[in-house]
Design an enzyme around this catalytic site. Structure first.
Site, mmCIF file in Angstrom:
data_model
loop_
_atom_site.group_PDB
_atom_site.id
_atom_site.type_symbol
_atom_site.label_atom_id
_atom_site.label_comp_id
_atom_site.label_asym_id
_atom_site.label_seq_id
_atom_site.Cartn_x
_atom_site.Cartn_y
_atom_site.Cartn_z
ATOM 1 N N ASP A 203 9.490 23.496 7.833
ATOM 2 C CA ASP A 203 9.027 24.877 7.675
ATOM 3 C C ASP A 203 10.205 25.679 7.111
ATOM 4 O OD1 ASP A 203 10.735 25.274 9.807
ATOM 5 O OD2 ASP A 203 9.237 26.161 11.139
ATOM 6 N N CYS B 149 12.112 21.550 11.796
ATOM 7 C CA CYS B 149 11.757 22.956 12.000
ATOM 8 C C CYS B 149 12.876 23.540 12.855
ATOM 9 C CB CYS B 149 10.354 23.138 12.596
ATOM 10 S SG CYS B 149 10.104 22.494 14.244
ATOM 11 N N THR C 177 13.327 24.249 16.176
ATOM 12 C CA THR C 177 13.648 23.450 17.375
ATOM 13 C C THR C 177 13.303 21.974 17.208
ATOM 14 O OG1 THR C 177 11.435 23.716 18.301
ATOM 15 C CG2 THR C 177 13.076 25.401 18.876
ATOM 16 N N HIS D 297 14.364 1.789 20.355
ATOM 17 C CA HIS D 297 13.414 1.698 21.473
ATOM 18 C C HIS D 297 12.010 2.176 21.121
ATOM 19 C CE1 HIS D 297 16.642 1.693 24.906
ATOM 20 N NE2 HIS D 297 16.877 0.785 23.971
ATOM 21 N N HIS E 204 10.079 -3.225 24.248
ATOM 22 C CA HIS E 204 9.813 -1.925 23.613
ATOM 23 C C HIS E 204 8.509 -1.970 22.818
ATOM 24 C CE1 HIS E 204 13.617 -0.524 25.013
ATOM 25 N NE2 HIS E 204 14.229 -1.558 24.455
HETATM 26 C C1 RB5 Z 1 10.027 29.302 13.450
HETATM 27 O O1 RB5 Z 1 10.517 30.532 13.816
HETATM 28 C C2 RB5 Z 1 10.048 28.337 14.630
HETATM 29 O O2 RB5 Z 1 9.124 28.731 15.592
HETATM 30 C C3 RB5 Z 1 9.770 26.931 14.161
HETATM 31 O O3 RB5 Z 1 10.689 26.574 13.193
HETATM 32 C C4 RB5 Z 1 9.854 25.845 15.214
HETATM 33 O O4 RB5 Z 1 11.028 25.938 15.958
HETATM 34 C C5 RB5 Z 1 8.668 25.670 16.044
HETATM 35 O O5 RB5 Z 1 8.570 24.744 16.857
#
Ligand code: RB5
Length: 142
Positions: free
Chosen positions: A8, A65, A67, A98, A133
Site C-alpha cells: 500500500d 504495508c 505494520t 518451518h 513442518h
Molecule cells: C496505513 O496507514 C496502514 O494502516 C497500513 O499500511 C497497514 O499498517 C495496515 O495494516
C-alpha cells in the site's frame, strides 16, 4: 525465479527498493501496485498478488504495508497462500524453514531498509525443512 511484489502507500518506498534490489540479483519481478503515494486500501493489492501466486503466475510474493498485518491478514484469506510476517532475519529464516511461507510480508514503518534486505535475502536462500513442518502445514486448511 519470478517474484510478485505489492504494497500500500505505507510500503511503496520499500517495494520500489525491493524491485531494484531483486532485479539486480537476476530475479524476474511482477509489480502488483500500488504505484502511487496516495492513501489506498491494502486489500486491493494483497488480493492481486495472492491470486497471481495461486495461479502460478509468480513463484513467490513479497508484500509491505505499515505494520504488515493488513497485508498478512488479507493474503491468508486465500487458500493457496501462506503469508508470513517477518521483522528480523531470524524470523525471515524460520518463516521459510518451518512455515514454507510463499509470501513474505514486512512492516515497512517498523524496520530499516537494511533489515528488509537482510530478511528478503535470508527468506529467499533458506529451504523449507519439510518433515514435521509439512505435517503441520497439511493441517492448516479447514
Ligand atoms: C496505513 O496507514 C496502514 O494502516 C497500513 O499500511 C497497514 O499498517 C495496515 O495494516
Amino acid at each position: 525465479m519470478k517474484i510478485g511484489v505489492c504494497s500500500d502507500h505505507a510500503g511503496l518506498e520499500y517495494k520500489s527498493r525491493t524491485i531494484s534490489y531483486l532485479l539486480g540479483k537476476g530475479y524476474e519481478i511482477v509489480n502488483y501496485g500500488t504505484d502511487s503515494p496516495e492513501s489506498c486500501d491494502y486489500p486491493d493489492y494483497a488480493h492481486a498478488l495472492a491470486t497471481a501466486v495461486e495461479k502460478g503466475e509468480v513463484d513467490l510474493g513479497i508484500a509491505y504495508c505499515g505494520t504488515g498485518n493488513g497485508m498478512a491478514i488479507t493474503l491468508n484469506h486465500h487458500r493457496g497462500i501462506r503469508a508470513g510476517l517477518a521483522w528480523n532475519s531470524e524470523i525471515g529464516r524460520l518463516v521459510k524453514e518451518h512455515n514454507n511461507a510463499n509470501v513474505l510480508v514486512m512492516p515497512a514503518r517498523f524496520i530499516s531498509w537494511r533489515m528488509a534486505q537482510s530478511i528478503i535475502r535470508t527468506w529467499l536462500n533458506t529451504p523449507f525443512a519439510g518433515g514435521r513442518h509439512q505435517r503441520r502445514i497439511d493441517k492448516i486448511p479447514l
